[in-house]
Every structure is written in C-alpha cells, then in structure tokens.
Design a protein around this motif. Structure first.
Motif, PDB file in Angstrom:
ATOM      1  N   ARG A 191     -29.156  37.261 -11.978  1.00  0.00           N
ATOM      2  CA  ARG A 191     -28.037  38.354 -11.704  1.00  0.00           C
ATOM      3  C   ARG A 191     -28.244  38.747 -10.318  1.00  0.00           C
ATOM      4  N   VAL A 243     -20.744  41.960 -15.362  1.00  0.00           N
ATOM      5  CA  VAL A 243     -21.354  41.535 -16.657  1.00  0.00           C
ATOM      6  C   VAL A 243     -21.581  40.147 -16.422  1.00  0.00           C
ATOM      7  N   SER A 244     -22.982  39.578 -16.831  1.00  0.00           N
ATOM      8  CA  SER A 244     -23.476  38.234 -16.524  1.00  0.00           C
ATOM      9  C   SER A 244     -24.061  37.603 -17.618  1.00  0.00           C
ATOM     10  N   LEU A 296     -24.099  36.583 -20.684  1.00  0.00           N
ATOM     11  CA  LEU A 296     -23.714  36.710 -22.153  1.00  0.00           C
ATOM     12  C   LEU A 296     -23.928  35.505 -22.580  1.00  0.00           C
ATOM     13  N   HIS A 335     -21.707  42.417 -28.735  1.00  0.00           N
ATOM     14  CA  HIS A 335     -22.469  41.436 -28.236  1.00  0.00           C
ATOM     15  C   HIS A 335     -23.770  41.552 -28.779  1.00  0.00           C
ATOM     16  N   HIS A 372     -27.879  41.753 -29.206  1.00  0.00           N
ATOM     17  CA  HIS A 372     -29.163  42.158 -28.263  1.00  0.00           C
ATOM     18  C   HIS A 372     -30.301  42.294 -29.155  1.00  0.00           C
ATOM     19  N   TYR A 402     -28.424  48.007 -15.345  1.00  0.00           N
ATOM     20  CA  TYR A 402     -27.275  47.428 -15.489  1.00  0.00           C
ATOM     21  C   TYR A 402     -26.303  47.884 -14.334  1.00  0.00           C
ATOM     22  N   LEU A 435     -19.412  47.003 -18.516  1.00  0.00           N
ATOM     23  CA  LEU A 435     -20.619  46.904 -18.307  1.00  0.00           C
ATOM     24  C   LEU A 435     -21.318  47.600 -19.655  1.00  0.00           C
ATOM     25  N   GLU A 461     -22.851  44.903 -21.812  1.00  0.00           N
ATOM     26  CA  GLU A 461     -23.928  44.089 -21.383  1.00  0.00           C
ATOM     27  C   GLU A 461     -25.299  44.461 -22.130  1.00  0.00           C
ATOM     28  N   ASN A 491     -28.497  40.599 -20.579  1.00  0.00           N
ATOM     29  CA  ASN A 491     -29.280  40.878 -19.274  1.00  0.00           C
ATOM     30  C   ASN A 491     -29.536  42.160 -18.997  1.00  0.00           C
ATOM     31  N   TRP A 492     -30.903  42.547 -18.736  1.00  0.00           N
ATOM     32  CA  TRP A 492     -31.139  43.862 -18.530  1.00  0.00           C
ATOM     33  C   TRP A 492     -32.401  43.715 -17.483  1.00  0.00           C
TER      34      TRP A 492
END
Length: 224
Positions: free
Chosen positions: A3, A9-10, A12, A32, A34, A189, A197, A200, A203-204
């Motif tokens: 990232r 937002v990436s 995923l 999404h 998580h 984020y 955002l 998302e 990815n954290w």
C-alpha cells in the motif's frame, strides 16, 4: 504489492484471497470481509478494547492522541521477527496454523509507508527510499463500524486542511480506544474518498513507536 501513500482503498481482492474460507466479520459500512483477530484486552477496559461498547461511550479525540514517531510493523513480518507472534496465536487460539496467521497479517500490514511522524496538526509520511511528505490535518469526526460477530470499532477521521502534493485527503485511525488517550500503537487507513475508505477492512497498516525494536513489538503483541 504494497500500500503506497497515494493509494486509496487497496488490496481488497488480495486480502480476501489470503483469508480463503476463514470465518470473518463484516463491517456495516461496506460488507467487505474482515477477520477481527487483533482485539486487545486491557485490565481497565477489556470490553471496550475487544469492541463491545455503547454509542454513548464514544468521545471525540484530537490528533495529539497519536503524536509521536511511529514505524510500520510490516518489515518485521517480512524478515521473520514476528513469526513468534503467529506461532503464539496458533497455539493460544487454534483454528489456524502459524503460516495462515502470517498470511492474514501480511495482507493487513502491507504498506510502503515505513514511518509516520505526528507533531501538532502535522502528519509526515515517509515512504521507502523517499523524503517525507507533510501536511496539516483537521478533525472530521468519527465513524462506528459494526461487525457480524457483534463487536465494533471506531474510526477517527482527519481531513487534509490544504491540498498538498502526494498526500491523502483523509486519514482514519483505529487503535481499539473510543475516548481520548495516548495510543500505544494504531492501525491507519488513508485515501481520497472518506466513505469508500470506511469500507477498507482488509489492509490496515499498523504502527508502533519507532523507539521499539522488532522483538519489543513482538512481545507487546503477544502480551495483548
């Protein structure tokens, strides 16, 4: 793929692939998946840190809660320093192997931003091999995310005060706290669309104080 600072937002799709068929939670803002593995039990407020709280308990926070010099934990995952953390999780929690935990966190921790310095209203991002990029950020409220498992989390949102080249319009902090307190680590984020955002949850990028070495961070993670 990592990232990058200008990336919104990436990851995923990558994250869902890494999770496979693992039981996951779903954020109410996006849908999404998580897997909310990283709950932190504190003696003084275990329920809050685990994500169980009332809306009335949530309070506004200032950027000073995250003031300091912070480093990404992703390099320590890549070089194997955090392997003992994943082995510990597999032993304590079961359900997945250490390798599966590592794959999950590899997706979560991925980032090119190795260091973040927060001083006053100024946030400076340091990407691999590049000089820092700085901008001033103003508080833009918080959002409460609800997960399928019943636990929840709070995103504290800050907006870029004046347009600056290469900086995200929004940054959102999550550190398992819901009221003013000095963070000991945080997930961050960033991107240019506030609402998107919030979706998302795969990815954290995660940051601990730069003064700690990798083994210190590993032991901090296992203590929680």
């Amino acid at each position: 793929m990592k990232r990058a600072l200008t990336q919104g937002v990436s990851l995923l799709a990558v994250g869902l692939l890494a999770l496979g068929g693992v039981q996951s939670a779903v954020a109410s803002h996006g849908g999404h998946k998580h897997e909310h593995e990283h709950s932190h039990g504190h003696d003084h407020d275990e329920d809050t840190y685990a994500g169980y709280f009332e809306d009335s308990q949530v309070e506004d926070r200032s950027l000073s809660d995250w003031e300091g010099d912070w480093q990404s934990v992703f390099p320590y995952l890549e070089d194997g320093t955090l392997d003992e953390v994943f082995a510990h999780k597999a032993e304590q929690n079961g359900g997945k192997t250490a390798e599966a935990y590592k794959a999950y966190y590899a997706t979560g921790y991925q980032t090119d931003v190795d260091r973040i310095v927060i001083e006053g209203d100024t946030v400076t991002f340091y990407e691999e091999g590049n000089e820092g990029r700085s901008g001033e950020y103003a508080y833009d409220g918080y959002e409460i995310l609800t997960y399928e498992a019943g636990n929840r989390g709070v995103r504290y949102v800050f907006e870029l005060a004046e347009e600056a080249n290469g900086l995200p319009q929004f940054i959102q902090f999550s550190d398992h706290a819901i009221s003013p307190t000095d963070a000991d680590h945080f997930h961050l984020y960033w991107g240019d669309d506030r609402e998107v955002l919030l979706e998302e949850v795969t990815n954290w990028p995660t940051y601990y104080p730069s003064a700690l070495d990798g083994h210190d961070i590993a032991h901090e993670m296992m203590a929680h």
